[in-house]
Design an enzyme around this catalytic site. Sequence first.
Site: not given
Length: 236
Positions: A118, A132
Amino acid sequence: MLHDLRKIDWIKWKQASESERTQAVKELQDMLTAWEDVEENREGSHAFYSIMGHKADFILMILRPTIQEVSDIELRFNKSKFAEFTIPSYSYVSVVELSKYMAKEGENPEDNPGVRARLKPRLPKWEHICFYPMDKRREGNDNWYMLPMDERRQLMYEHSFTGRKYAGKVKQIITGSMGLDDWEWSVTLFAKDMLQIKKLIYEMRFDVVSARYGEFGSFYVGNLLTIDDIPDYFAV
Ligand code: 76R
């Protein structure tokens, strides 16, 4: 991580000589090829997508273990022939981080292979991207940062539950940017079907964590540009 969004100066591009354009395209392809090698060696990752609408023409995302390496790439990109035809439109600096809501007590997260993966994500080369920036609200009674940890963890659990329904359809990269850029997080989503991104975000809007505490910046969406697509994309 750097999100680098630019417009293309198409007038300048069309006015350039054939050989200048060829050189610019080749330099861009060479940079992408070099970054693919880095990705193969698991020393970083990148994404290159065209962007729809007037906000930008393309997005380049660069992930590296250190901010210095990211800066070096940005500088080299800026000095390339290709960059002469680009106009900056937006950029975003952030870091991949572990969620404090997922941490298990007594475990050093870095000992967990899933966690290590990760921390060094490999961006998928799926057809569509949506990027965004976002904040958690701090307004009157709706102040995320005043909530007790247990409540935040519960709300984040609900959030991750919605997210997991889209496993295999939408991949998300959430990076933290407090103190680094104008918003608190960047959200980058990848999908093979753009509508799955819309469905996911719609569904999340009803989760309390988004409904009550989410604030969003501009959305940028677009399509994958592979090394092989580039000559066609830039053909005049
Ligand atoms: O990383 C994980 O999968 C663990 C669970 C999880 C965390 C901790 C998770 C899952 N997210 C986490 C944290 Mn998320 N996420 C967003 C957005 O548009 C909106 O309403 C919000 C923008 C999307 C679309 C999304 C998708 N997430 C966060 C955080 C940090 C909060 C903090 O630390 O305070 C933010 C800002 C955020 C925002 N999230 C997922 C997804 C998806 C699709 C998942 C499931 C991933 C999976 O398990 O496959």
